[in-house]
Design a protein around this motif. Structure first.
Motif, mmCIF file in Angstrom:
data_model
loop_
_atom_site.group_PDB
_atom_site.id
_atom_site.type_symbol
_atom_site.label_atom_id
_atom_site.label_comp_id
_atom_site.label_asym_id
_atom_site.label_seq_id
_atom_site.Cartn_x
_atom_site.Cartn_y
_atom_site.Cartn_z
ATOM 1 N N GLN A 1 0.841 -1.191 0.000
ATOM 2 C CA GLN A 1 0.000 0.000 0.000
ATOM 3 C C GLN A 1 0.881 1.247 0.000
ATOM 4 O O GLN A 1 1.827 1.342 0.790
ATOM 5 C CB GLN A 1 -0.937 0.025 1.213
ATOM 6 N N PHE A 2 0.550 2.194 -0.892
ATOM 7 C CA PHE A 2 1.297 3.440 -1.005
ATOM 8 C C PHE A 2 0.328 4.611 -1.001
ATOM 9 O O PHE A 2 -0.736 4.548 -1.615
ATOM 10 C CB PHE A 2 2.104 3.488 -2.311
ATOM 11 N N ALA A 3 0.693 5.690 -0.290
ATOM 12 C CA ALA A 3 -0.058 6.949 -0.339
ATOM 13 C C ALA A 3 0.683 7.874 -1.288
ATOM 14 O O ALA A 3 1.823 8.265 -1.030
ATOM 15 C CB ALA A 3 -0.164 7.565 1.057
ATOM 16 N N LEU A 4 0.055 8.221 -2.418
ATOM 17 C CA LEU A 4 0.717 8.991 -3.467
ATOM 18 C C LEU A 4 -0.119 10.197 -3.857
ATOM 19 O O LEU A 4 -1.342 10.190 -3.730
ATOM 20 C CB LEU A 4 0.920 8.115 -4.715
ATOM 21 N N SER A 5 0.546 11.216 -4.348
ATOM 22 C CA SER A 5 -0.191 12.316 -4.969
ATOM 23 C C SER A 5 -0.757 11.792 -6.287
ATOM 24 O O SER A 5 -0.240 10.826 -6.851
ATOM 25 C CB SER A 5 0.757 13.495 -5.244
ATOM 26 N N PRO A 6 -1.841 12.415 -6.786
ATOM 27 C CA PRO A 6 -2.384 11.966 -8.081
ATOM 28 C C PRO A 6 -1.331 11.937 -9.177
ATOM 29 O O PRO A 6 -1.336 11.055 -10.030
ATOM 30 C CB PRO A 6 -3.485 12.987 -8.360
ATOM 31 N N ARG A 7 -0.393 12.921 -9.157
ATOM 32 C CA ARG A 7 0.645 12.962 -10.187
ATOM 33 C C ARG A 7 1.570 11.752 -10.081
ATOM 34 O O ARG A 7 1.914 11.112 -11.069
ATOM 35 C CB ARG A 7 1.453 14.253 -10.068
ATOM 36 N N ASP A 8 1.974 11.438 -8.840
ATOM 37 C CA ASP A 8 2.866 10.297 -8.675
ATOM 38 C C ASP A 8 2.162 8.986 -8.989
ATOM 39 O O ASP A 8 2.784 8.035 -9.476
ATOM 40 C CB ASP A 8 3.430 10.258 -7.251
ATOM 41 N N TYR A 9 0.849 8.947 -8.715
ATOM 42 C CA TYR A 9 0.101 7.742 -9.078
ATOM 43 C C TYR A 9 0.192 7.513 -10.585
ATOM 44 O O TYR A 9 0.312 6.382 -11.054
ATOM 45 C CB TYR A 9 -1.363 7.867 -8.647
ATOM 46 N N GLY A 10 0.174 8.612 -11.341
ATOM 47 C CA GLY A 10 0.274 8.508 -12.792
ATOM 48 C C GLY A 10 1.627 8.005 -13.261
ATOM 49 O O GLY A 10 1.786 7.667 -14.436
ATOM 50 N N ARG A 11 2.581 7.967 -12.350
ATOM 51 C CA ARG A 11 3.924 7.500 -12.714
ATOM 52 C C ARG A 11 4.156 6.030 -12.360
ATOM 53 O O ARG A 11 5.269 5.521 -12.526
ATOM 54 C CB ARG A 11 4.982 8.375 -12.026
ATOM 55 N N ILE A 12 3.112 5.370 -11.854
ATOM 56 C CA ILE A 12 3.211 3.925 -11.649
ATOM 57 C C ILE A 12 2.905 3.242 -12.974
ATOM 58 O O ILE A 12 1.882 3.509 -13.596
ATOM 59 C CB ILE A 12 2.217 3.430 -10.581
#
Length: 206
Positions: free
Chosen positions: A109-120
């Motif tokens: 489980q990771f807590a990410l900003s929406p932008r960082d989520y887009g980098r997965i």
């Protein structure tokens, strides 16, 4: 946070009856078809007498004792014995649970900003620090996300050939905590300043 998971299979009883012998313990490695429990069934005795079933249709039938065997449905490790000796079990009731061999994965489980989520990205590298301090490599195979207060709460499934090769023993078993480091897509040296500028302009309504 991250934990080891496995694909689990439940093994059910074929006939209603009483468990009279337990042949395995949790943690034992088993192969498909291996006997796990012995069940005495009055209903089985009746059906054998009435020729509703034949001894060859069930596993490990002892016609004299009126018993049959509950066997493993897959290769793996016994996670639990749900019907120990003396328990009454119904037809279809869960007798045991097996973690299938070669199915170990990690759920992180990771807590990410929406932008960082887009980098997965699927296939992204993940470093897994195991309980014995060994580090092995893995890859993102699945991503599920829910947005809470502007943050992406991502659940990432990580597969690893090295982990799959392990049996679900005391060290590598479902629920064991590990540390997962996820490598996001590298958008270059100017990604940070460009992102900050876009955020500033968005706040200005531009």
């Amino acid at each position: 946070s991250a934990t080891i998971e496995a694909e689990s299979f439940t093994v059910g009883a074929v006939y209603v009856g009483t468990v009279v012998d337990q042949l395995v313990q949790p943690g034992d490695d088993v192969t498909q078809g291996q006997p796990l429990l012995v069940v005495h069934s009055v209903q089985l005795v009746r059906d054998l007498e009435d020729e509703v079933v034949t001894p060859t249709e069930l596993d490990g039938v002892d016609t004299a004792a009126g018993t049959y065997q509950v066997v493993a449905t897959v290769d793996g490790t016994v996670a639990s014995v749900d019907a120990p000796v003396g328990d009454f079990i119904t037809a279809g009731g869960t007798a045991a649970t097996i973690d299938r061999a070669g199915s170990l994965t990690v759920s992180a489980q990771f807590a990410l900003s929406p932008r960082d989520y887009g980098r997965i990205v699927t296939g992204a590298n993940v470093d897994l620090l195991l309980p014995d301090d060994a580090t092995i490599g893995g890859h993102v195979s699945k991503v599920e996300v829910a947005t809470v207060d502007g943050q992406a709460k991502a659940t990432v499934t990580v597969t690893s050939a090295e982990l799959s090769a392990e049996s679900a023993n005391a060290l590598y078993q479902p629920g064991t905590p590990v540390r997962a480091t996820l490598h996001l897509r590298d958008d270059g040296l100017l990604a940070g300043p460009a992102d900050a500028l876009r955020d500033f302009m968005r706040r200005l309504g531009l």
